[in-house]
Design a protein around this motif. Structure first.
Motif, PDB file in Angstrom:
ATOM      1  N   VAL A 172       0.868  -1.174   0.000  1.00 20.30           N
ATOM      2  CA  VAL A 172       0.000   0.000   0.000  1.00 20.30           C
ATOM      3  C   VAL A 172       0.906   1.227   0.000  1.00 20.30           C
ATOM      4  CG1 VAL A 172      -1.761   1.285   1.246  1.00 20.30           C
ATOM      5  CG2 VAL A 172      -1.841  -1.217   1.222  1.00 20.30           C
ATOM      6  N   THR A 173       1.018   1.881  -1.123  1.00 21.59           N
ATOM      7  CA  THR A 173       1.907   3.043  -1.219  1.00 21.59           C
ATOM      8  C   THR A 173       1.295   4.277  -0.562  1.00 21.59           C
ATOM      9  OG1 THR A 173       1.009   3.546  -3.415  1.00 21.59           O
ATOM     10  CG2 THR A 173       3.010   2.196  -3.313  1.00 21.59           C
ATOM     11  N   ARG A 174      -0.048   4.337  -0.558  1.00 22.46           N
ATOM     12  CA  ARG A 174      -0.714   5.463   0.108  1.00 22.46           C
ATOM     13  C   ARG A 174      -2.078   5.011   0.613  1.00 22.46           C
ATOM     14  NH1 ARG A 174      -4.300   9.733  -0.666  1.00 22.46           N
ATOM     15  NH2 ARG A 174      -4.967   8.816  -2.637  1.00 22.46           N
ATOM     16  N   LEU A 175      -2.370   5.355   1.849  1.00 19.49           N
ATOM     17  CA  LEU A 175      -3.659   5.037   2.461  1.00 19.49           C
ATOM     18  C   LEU A 175      -4.178   6.269   3.180  1.00 19.49           C
ATOM     19  CD1 LEU A 175      -5.962   3.273   3.662  1.00 19.49           C
ATOM     20  CD2 LEU A 175      -4.349   2.545   5.421  1.00 19.49           C
ATOM     21  N   GLU A 176      -5.376   6.688   2.819  1.00 23.64           N
ATOM     22  CA  GLU A 176      -6.050   7.778   3.535  1.00 23.64           C
ATOM     23  C   GLU A 176      -7.332   7.225   4.134  1.00 23.64           C
ATOM     24  OE1 GLU A 176      -8.445  11.549   2.084  1.00 23.64           O
ATOM     25  OE2 GLU A 176      -6.293  12.025   2.114  1.00 23.64           O
ATOM     26  N   ARG A 177      -7.416   7.262   5.438  1.00 23.60           N
ATOM     27  CA  ARG A 177      -8.556   6.708   6.167  1.00 23.60           C
ATOM     28  C   ARG A 177      -9.317   7.858   6.829  1.00 23.60           C
ATOM     29  NH1 ARG A 177     -10.077   1.731   8.769  1.00 23.60           N
ATOM     30  NH2 ARG A 177     -10.702   1.957  10.964  1.00 23.60           N
ATOM     31  N   VAL A 178     -10.589   8.005   6.479  1.00 22.92           N
ATOM     32  CA  VAL A 178     -11.427   9.079   6.999  1.00 22.92           C
ATOM     33  C   VAL A 178     -12.516   8.466   7.863  1.00 22.92           C
ATOM     34  CG1 VAL A 178     -12.911  11.030   6.458  1.00 22.92           C
ATOM     35  CG2 VAL A 178     -10.946  10.523   4.988  1.00 22.92           C
ATOM     36  N   VAL A 190      -4.643   9.294   8.715  1.00 28.93           N
ATOM     37  CA  VAL A 190      -5.932   9.022   9.342  1.00 28.93           C
ATOM     38  C   VAL A 190      -6.559  10.347   9.753  1.00 28.93           C
ATOM     39  CG1 VAL A 190      -7.140   7.886  11.250  1.00 28.93           C
ATOM     40  CG2 VAL A 190      -5.189   6.753  10.154  1.00 28.93           C
ATOM     41  N   LYS A 191      -7.773  10.590   9.259  1.00 32.13           N
ATOM     42  CA  LYS A 191      -8.514  11.805   9.599  1.00 32.13           C
ATOM     43  C   LYS A 191      -9.768  11.416  10.381  1.00 32.13           C
ATOM     44  CE  LYS A 191      -7.069  14.264   5.385  1.00 32.13           C
ATOM     45  NZ  LYS A 191      -7.538  14.946   4.147  1.00 32.13           N
ATOM     46  N   VAL A 192     -10.008  12.109  11.474  1.00 31.28           N
ATOM     47  CA  VAL A 192     -11.203  11.876  12.286  1.00 31.28           C
ATOM     48  C   VAL A 192     -12.028  13.154  12.275  1.00 31.28           C
ATOM     49  CG1 VAL A 192     -12.105  11.240  14.552  1.00 31.28           C
ATOM     50  CG2 VAL A 192      -9.973  10.221  13.729  1.00 31.28           C
ATOM     51  N   ILE A 193     -13.255  13.060  11.776  1.00 35.37           N
ATOM     52  CA  ILE A 193     -14.165  14.198  11.711  1.00 35.37           C
ATOM     53  C   ILE A 193     -15.179  14.050  12.847  1.00 35.37           C
ATOM     54  CG2 ILE A 193     -15.827  15.460  10.296  1.00 35.37           C
ATOM     55  CD1 ILE A 193     -14.468  14.276   7.826  1.00 35.37           C
ATOM     56  N   LEU A 194     -15.144  14.983  13.794  1.00 33.18           N
ATOM     57  CA  LEU A 194     -16.021  14.932  14.956  1.00 33.18           C
ATOM     58  C   LEU A 194     -17.244  15.818  14.727  1.00 33.18           C
ATOM     59  CD1 LEU A 194     -13.301  15.186  17.761  1.00 33.18           C
ATOM     60  CD2 LEU A 194     -14.403  13.116  16.874  1.00 33.18           C
ATOM     61  N   PRO A 195     -18.298  15.601  15.494  1.00 35.34           N
ATOM     62  CA  PRO A 195     -19.494  16.446  15.352  1.00 35.34           C
ATOM     63  C   PRO A 195     -19.187  17.918  15.619  1.00 35.34           C
ATOM     64  CG  PRO A 195     -19.998  14.484  16.652  1.00 35.34           C
ATOM     65  CD  PRO A 195     -18.512  14.521  16.473  1.00 35.34           C
ATOM     66  N   GLU A 196     -19.964  18.784  15.013  1.00 37.14           N
ATOM     67  CA  GLU A 196     -19.756  20.219  15.181  1.00 37.14           C
ATOM     68  C   GLU A 196     -19.923  20.600  16.648  1.00 37.14           C
ATOM     69  OE1 GLU A 196     -21.476  24.464  13.399  1.00 37.14           O
ATOM     70  OE2 GLU A 196     -22.216  22.531  12.657  1.00 37.14           O
ATOM     71  N   GLY A 197     -19.005  21.425  17.130  1.00 36.57           N
ATOM     72  CA  GLY A 197     -19.053  21.856  18.517  1.00 36.57           C
ATOM     73  C   GLY A 197     -18.247  21.009  19.461  1.00 36.57           C
ATOM     74  N   SER A 198     -17.618  19.941  18.933  1.00 34.62           N
ATOM     75  CA  SER A 198     -16.809  19.078  19.791  1.00 34.62           C
ATOM     76  C   SER A 198     -15.551  19.810  20.238  1.00 34.62           C
ATOM     77  CB  SER A 198     -16.419  17.802  19.037  1.00 34.62           C
ATOM     78  OG  SER A 198     -17.568  17.078  18.656  1.00 34.62           O
ATOM     79  N   SER A 199     -15.088  19.473  21.436  1.00 34.65           N
ATOM     80  CA  SER A 199     -13.857  20.063  21.953  1.00 34.65           C
ATOM     81  C   SER A 199     -13.119  19.018  22.755  1.00 34.65           C
ATOM     82  CB  SER A 199     -14.162  21.285  22.832  1.00 34.65           C
ATOM     83  OG  SER A 199     -14.951  20.901  23.947  1.00 34.65           O
TER      84      SER A 199
END
Length: 407
Positions: A253-259, A397-406
């Protein structure tokens, strides 16, 4: 201050002398005559300091001995796995041993991907000193007592990637793939070794073109055994070279982007992976014949037709597609602990060929999201099992959290 500068200068000079040898010393003498005329008392002081530095840097290595070493080098896949069992002898030492140093030669250090260690089956903390040196820290209860002879057992597991080189670099479609492995006949260690044995595990075919012979050496169907060798000095190296058949998947795997996206509104977590895959084995020479590939089962024996990816057992709405659209040549099977996705690209992969695809699924947030009031903890694997003996060169690896998370 001037004296400290002079000491520093002489330390550098002596290091150069040790490396370059006596002849280079004469060159330095003629180049720096004034420094060479300094008082011998300063030289004596530097020698004492140098000896102390060396003693600190290699503390107790002369007193610690590898009583017995057993290595297993597994080169049956695209990965190189080395399991080393060391019986540590601390009988010469007047102090208890609170750490053990693991050394790597320059070639191995370039390809190291993973290292772990245990003492008497208990996990040890591994600290990186530099690219070639790792320190295994022993706790007070794990420390090897002074004068203790050959009773503590340290087991070291290492995994190396891109250590096998296709040779020849190009093959015809019908040819088998041959690779070369380069290593060390002996266990590279800063400690003296009393006795050592190494076993090399080959692929199921067991076909070997050539291999290094250092007596005693024995070969069976799938194993080459080196040793036992006795009284091996510290940091001893003898090139180990094995040229053999290896048709296992050389898939990288030369490149892996996990969202990973967490949604409180839908109570779901979505996972999508964008993956670039390359066949890093011997490159295909000449044109590809679909007719010959389908006519002969062994034609294109080193090519990769499919691979199995493990997904969470509770994953749903799974999709597998590329830039063209959905890829229908895939199957999904339910296992006891995972869902097994049999992914088959639009064409077989030969050496130097690559493919690009997206794999995604959804999973209920209650399976991965823990909470105590308004505090949440997401517990999810960093990456999924893409295929057996996988190699991943680059991952994001990108983690998208709900709006307003802190935090």
């Amino acid at each position: 201050m001037a004296t400290l500068k002079a000491v520093k200068h002489w330390l550098v000079l002596l290091v150069n002398v040790l490396i370059a040898g006596i002849e280079e010393f004469h060159v330095l003498y003629h180049r720096f005559p004034s420094q060479m005329a300094m008082k011998w008392s300063l030289i004596s002081l530097l020698v004492v300091i140098g000896v102390q530095v060396v003693t600190i840097g290699t503390q107790s290595t002369g007193d610690v001995v590898n009583g017995k070493v057993d290595r297993v080098i597994d080169i049956s896949s695209q990965l190189v796995r080395i399991q080393t069992r060391v019986v540590v002898d601390n009988s010469r030492n007047k102090k208890s041993l609170d750490h053990y140093v693991v050394g790597l030669d320059a070639l191995s250090a370039q390809h190291l991907s993973y290292i772990s260690a245990t003492i008497d089956k208990k996990a040890l903390k591994v600290a990186k000193v530099d690219d070639k040196t790792y320190r295994l820290q022993l706790s007070a209860s794990e420390a090897i007592a002074a004068g203790q002879s050959a009773s503590a057992v340290i087991e070291i597991d290492t995994v190396f990637t891109h250590s096998l080189t296709p040779f020849p670099e190009q093959i015809l479609q019908a040819e088998r793939q041959l690779v070369q492995y380069f290593g060390n006949v002996y266990f590279w260690s800063p400690y003296e070794t009393k006795t050592q044995t190494t076993k090399v595990k080959l692929t199921p075919s067991g076909s070997v073109e050539s291999f290094t012979k250092v007596k005693p050496t024995a070969q069976t169907d799938r194993t080459i055994t080196y040793g036992p060798y006795d009284n091996i000095a510290a940091n001893t190296h003898a090139e180990l070279k094995i040229h053999y058949e290896n048709n296992t998947p050389f898939l990288t795997v030369t490149r892996l982007e996990r969202v990973i996206e967490v949604s409180h509104w839908s109570a779901m977590i979505s996972v999508e992976e964008t993956i670039d895959v390359l066949h890093t084995g011997a490159q295909l020479k000449g044109a590809f014949s679909r007719y010959e590939f389908q006519r002969e089962p062994t034609n294109g024996i080193s090519s990769i037709k499919s691979w199995k990816t493990k997904l969470p057992v509770n994953a749903r709405d799974i999709y597998y597609r590329d830039d063209i659209g959905n890829i229908s040549t895939s199957n999904l099977k339910a296992g006891s602990q995972h869902l097994i996705a049999d992914l088959r690209p639009r064409f077989p992969l030969f050496g130097g060929w690559k493919t690009h695809y997206l794999l995604g699924y959804y999973i209920s947030s209650q399976d991965l999201l823990l909470n105590e009031g308004n505090d949440f903890v997401l517990k999810i694997p960093f990456v999924d099992h893409i295929f057996d003996n996988s190699v991943i060169d680059d991952v994001t690896v990108k983690v998208i959290l709900p709006e307003g998370s802190s935090d």
